[in-house]
Every structure is written in structure tokens, then in C-alpha cells.
Design a protein around this motif. Structure first.
Motif, short mmCIF file in Angstrom:
data_model
loop_
_atom_site.label_atom_id
_atom_site.label_comp_id
_atom_site.label_asym_id
_atom_site.label_seq_id
_atom_site.Cartn_x
_atom_site.Cartn_y
_atom_site.Cartn_z
N PRO A 13 0.83 -1.20 0.00
CA PRO A 13 0.00 0.00 0.00
C PRO A 13 0.86 1.25 0.00
CG PRO A 13 0.10 -0.93 2.18
CD PRO A 13 0.78 -1.89 1.27
N PRO A 14 0.52 2.27 -0.78
CA PRO A 14 1.30 3.50 -0.78
C PRO A 14 1.15 4.23 0.54
CG PRO A 14 -0.74 3.79 -2.01
CD PRO A 14 -0.66 2.34 -1.65
N VAL A 15 2.26 4.81 1.01
CA VAL A 15 2.24 5.61 2.24
C VAL A 15 2.33 7.07 1.84
CG1 VAL A 15 3.40 6.08 4.41
CG2 VAL A 15 3.34 3.76 3.52
N SER A 16 1.27 7.79 2.02
CA SER A 16 1.24 9.19 1.63
C SER A 16 1.98 10.04 2.64
CB SER A 16 -0.22 9.67 1.53
OG SER A 16 -0.94 8.90 0.59
N PRO A 17 2.79 11.00 2.17
CA PRO A 17 3.48 11.87 3.11
C PRO A 17 2.51 12.83 3.77
CG PRO A 17 3.82 12.61 0.86
CD PRO A 17 3.07 11.31 0.77
N ASP A 18 2.92 13.36 4.91
CA ASP A 18 2.12 14.35 5.62
C ASP A 18 2.32 15.69 4.92
OD1 ASP A 18 1.04 16.21 7.36
OD2 ASP A 18 1.42 14.93 9.09
N LEU A 19 1.36 16.08 4.09
CA LEU A 19 1.50 17.29 3.29
C LEU A 19 1.57 18.53 4.16
CD1 LEU A 19 -0.94 16.45 0.35
CD2 LEU A 19 1.53 16.16 0.47
N ASN A 20 0.82 18.52 5.27
CA ASN A 20 0.84 19.69 6.14
C ASN A 20 2.23 19.91 6.71
OD1 ASN A 20 -1.89 20.24 5.78
ND2 ASN A 20 -2.49 18.84 7.43
N VAL A 21 2.87 18.81 7.13
CA VAL A 21 4.21 18.94 7.67
C VAL A 21 5.18 19.43 6.60
CG1 VAL A 21 6.18 17.66 8.61
CG2 VAL A 21 3.88 17.24 9.48
N GLN A 22 5.03 18.90 5.39
CA GLN A 22 5.91 19.32 4.31
C GLN A 22 5.76 20.81 4.02
OE1 GLN A 22 8.19 17.49 2.90
NE2 GLN A 22 7.67 15.65 4.05
N LYS A 23 4.53 21.31 4.01
CA LYS A 23 4.31 22.73 3.76
C LYS A 23 4.90 23.58 4.87
CE LYS A 23 0.03 22.04 1.12
NZ LYS A 23 -1.43 22.27 1.09
N PRO A 68 9.21 7.48 16.05
CA PRO A 68 7.93 6.78 15.88
C PRO A 68 8.00 5.33 16.35
CG PRO A 68 9.04 7.04 13.77
CD PRO A 68 9.83 7.84 14.77
N ALA A 69 6.94 4.88 17.01
CA ALA A 69 6.85 3.48 17.46
C ALA A 69 6.17 2.67 16.37
CB ALA A 69 6.07 3.40 18.77
N THR A 70 6.97 2.01 15.54
CA THR A 70 6.43 1.24 14.42
C THR A 70 6.45 -0.26 14.71
OG1 THR A 70 8.62 1.22 13.39
CG2 THR A 70 7.12 3.00 12.75
N ILE A 71 5.78 -1.02 13.86
CA ILE A 71 5.68 -2.47 14.01
C ILE A 71 6.36 -3.14 12.81
CG2 ILE A 71 4.10 -4.43 14.13
CD1 ILE A 71 2.03 -2.57 15.34
N ASP A 72 7.22 -4.12 13.10
CA ASP A 72 7.86 -4.90 12.04
C ASP A 72 7.01 -6.13 11.73
OD1 ASP A 72 10.04 -3.17 11.89
OD2 ASP A 72 11.12 -4.23 13.48
N LEU A 168 -1.39 -4.43 5.17
CA LEU A 168 -1.96 -3.12 4.93
C LEU A 168 -2.25 -2.41 6.25
CD1 LEU A 168 -3.16 -0.96 3.10
CD2 LEU A 168 -5.32 -2.23 3.10
N GLU A 169 -2.78 -3.16 7.21
CA GLU A 169 -3.07 -2.59 8.53
C GLU A 169 -1.80 -2.10 9.21
OE1 GLU A 169 -5.01 -4.00 12.83
OE2 GLU A 169 -5.09 -5.30 11.08
N VAL A 170 -0.74 -2.91 9.14
CA VAL A 170 0.53 -2.54 9.78
C VAL A 170 1.14 -1.32 9.08
CG1 VAL A 170 2.91 -3.28 10.18
CG2 VAL A 170 1.02 -4.82 10.68
N ASP A 171 1.13 -1.32 7.74
CA ASP A 171 1.70 -0.20 7.00
C ASP A 171 0.95 1.09 7.28
OD1 ASP A 171 3.64 -1.79 5.94
OD2 ASP A 171 2.67 -2.06 3.99
#
Length: 306
Positions: A13-23, A68-72, A168-171
Motif C-alpha cells: 500500500p502506498p504511504v502518503s506523506p504528511d503534506l501539512n508537515v511538508q508545507k 515513531p513506534a512502528t511495528i515490524d 496493509l493494517e501494519v503499514d
């Protein structure tokens, strides 16, 4: 036998960047470039100059703090899953095939015994009947093998589909954690950057008053921030002015202990005594996350000072 195809779009699944943070980052970079236009003062034979750290340097510090606390999660490949399914499915069909062949052998043995008893053991009739029995057996075995392939494919499809949904859920969860960490790092960096600008203005005023005689004085905002407020202290202050927990980190005693260890004694006093609405809310969230007894032990370990 052709196995059913899987929708591979679910696997990556594509991970969209946080546009607000980028701006916000882009705007902050533009603001940092304007920092060189901060007021410059001087007297007598020299003028004072101000060094302002870039926004990126503050953002890097904050990003290292807000991890960030991510899941492998690594899905099994199709061959491995098929092998695991076959381990418990194949013996059932092998047993059924063996039973079917045993039926043929028993029937033909009885037929031979009866034929020899009648004196027609080598007759074409007996040979023909036994041939038809073997033909029926072959068709039944083929049916069982076909059924095995279909059942195996069905279980494999379900397993791959479940894995794809889980991936997909993990991503999605990881993307949310990353974007949340970026947003918090940006907020902390903004607080530090604004503090730097304020310190630069104060340093410029001091230099304007004391900058007399020959020579050109140069003041670093990073140095100015150390008296009376350092970059690390400003980052700590941000912890008492904004929520710093998400749905994963807030439930971890280790995360709460990490925050308490980074606060000074006076900051802990402000938090423990709930001297502000924000501090009271933060204390309530911490206590709810780790429990009253665990929170009490943490408060004893990380004492507050007036």
C-alpha cells in the motif's frame, strides 16, 4: 492447477506523506533564510552580528527525540504457506487414497478366490472384471487428487488474503506513527526556532549597548539560548505545553519514564502538583496509562524539586 491470483496492490500500500508537515517545513526553511535580516546593532567602531541556527538543525534534534513506534511485520511467501498447509492436509488425502486402493485389492482377491473355486481362474471374464475395478480405482484417485489441489488452493488464497490485509493494517499504522512523530518534531522545532529568534533579538540589543570601540562582535544564538534557556531546556518545556503521547506510546510505562527522566526537578514539580491545566491533563493521562501504583513509584524515583 492454476491457483487464484491475489490482489498485489494490497501487499504494497502506498504511504502518503504528511503534506501539512511538508508545507510547514518549506515555510520554516524560508523563514530561516530571513534570519540573516535580524536587527544588527553596534556602536563606536564596530557593529554586532548574529548567528541564527537553521530550522533544519532544530528539526533534526526534535526528530531524534520523537522516534515513531512502528511495528515490524514480514509476511510469509506463498511457497512457505503452501508447505505449511500441505503438512496437515496431505495426510488426510493420502489415507483416503490408500483406503480406496485397499478396496480394489480386497475385491479382486475375493474375485480370484471365487473364480479358482469355480475352476475359471484364468478366464477372460475374471480379467475383464478386475480391469474395470482398477479403472474405477484410478478415476477415484484422480478425483481425490483434484480435490486436494482445490482445497489446498482455497486455503492458500485465504492465508495470502489475510496476510495482505494484515500488512496493509501494519503499514497504515506505521505511516500514522511516522506522520505523528514528524508533526510533533515540527512543533518542537518551531518552538525552538522561535526561541532562537527571540534570543537573537535580545542578543542584538545587548550587543548594541555593549558594542563600542574597535572590532566587530559576533554573537551566536545557540550560545544565547544557553542563558538562561538552552535548546534542550526549550525542548523539555514543550513537553509540558502539549500532549506527547499517542495510542501506542501513552500506554507504555517505559515511554512515561523516558519523559520523566528528561524533565528537570522543577518541571516535575510543576507536573506532579498540576499547577496548570495542561500539567493536570498530562498527569491524568500518565496515571491512566500506567496505573496509580506504577505512577506513584515513578514519581518517587524521579523526584520533584521546588
Amino acid at each position: 492447477m492454476k491457483l487464484p491470483t491475489i490482489n498485489t496492490r494490497l501487499l504494497t500500500p502506498p504511504v502518503s506523506p504528511d503534506l501539512n508537515v511538508q508545507k510547514k517545513l518549506k515555510k520554516a526553511e524560508q523563514d530561516a533564510k530571513l534570519a540573516s535580516a535580524l536587527p544588527r546593532g553596534g556602536g563606536g567602531g564596530g557593529a554586532a552580528s548574529i548567528d541564527v541556527p537553521s530550522f533544519d538543525s532544530f528539526y533534526e534534534q526534535a526528530s531524534a527525540y520523537y522516534t515513531p513506534a512502528t511495528i515490524d511485520y514480514t509476511p510469509l511467501d506463498k511457497e512457505t504457506i503452501a508447505s505449511l498447509i500441505a503438512e496437515w492436509l496431505r495426510p488426510t488425502y493420502d489415507k483416503a487414497i490408500a483406503n480406496r486402493r485397499e478396496v480394489t485389492q480386497t475385491y479382486n482377491a475375493n474375485l480370484d478366490a471365487d473364480a479358482w473355486a469355480r475352476g475359471i481362474g484364468r478366464s477372460s471374464y475374471v480379467t475383464d472384471v478386475k480391469g474395470r475395478n482398477y479403472g474405477d480405482e484410478s478415476r477415484d484417485v484422480s478425483t481425490l487428487e483434484s480435490s486436494y489441489g482445490s482445497v489446498l488452493a482455497e486455503h492458500l488464497y485465504d492465508a495470502l488474503k489475510t496476510q495482505a490485509e494484515k500488512k496493509l493494517e501494519v503499514d497504515t499504522f506505521n505511516a500514522e506513527q511516522i506522520n505523528t512523530a514528524r508533526a510533533r518534531a515540527f512543533d518542537a522545532a518551531t518552538a525552538l526556532y522561535n526561541a532562537a529568534q527571540s534570543a537573537a533579538s535580545e542578543a542584538a540589543k545587548l550587543n548594541a549597548k555593549s558594542g563600542s570601540g574597535g572590532g566587530r562582535k559576533k554573537t551566536s544564538v545557540s550560545a544565547a539560548l544557553t542563558a538562561p534557556t538552552s535548546i534542550e531546556q526549550t525542548l523539555k518545556d514543550s513537553l509540558t505545553t502539549a500532549p506527547v503521547y499517542d495510542k501506542v506510546q501513552s500506554t507504555s510505562p517505559k515511554a512515561v519514564e523516558k519523559v520523566l527522566s528528561r524533565l528537570s526537578g522543577s518541571e516535575r514539580d510543576k507536573l506532579y502538583q498540576a499547577k496548570t491545566k495542561t500539567a493536570a491533563k498530562l498527569l491524568t493521562e500518565m496515571t491512566k496509562s500506567v496505573g496509580k501504583n506504577a505512577m506513584k513509584r515513578l514519581m518517587q524515583r524521579y523526584e520533584a524539586t521546588k
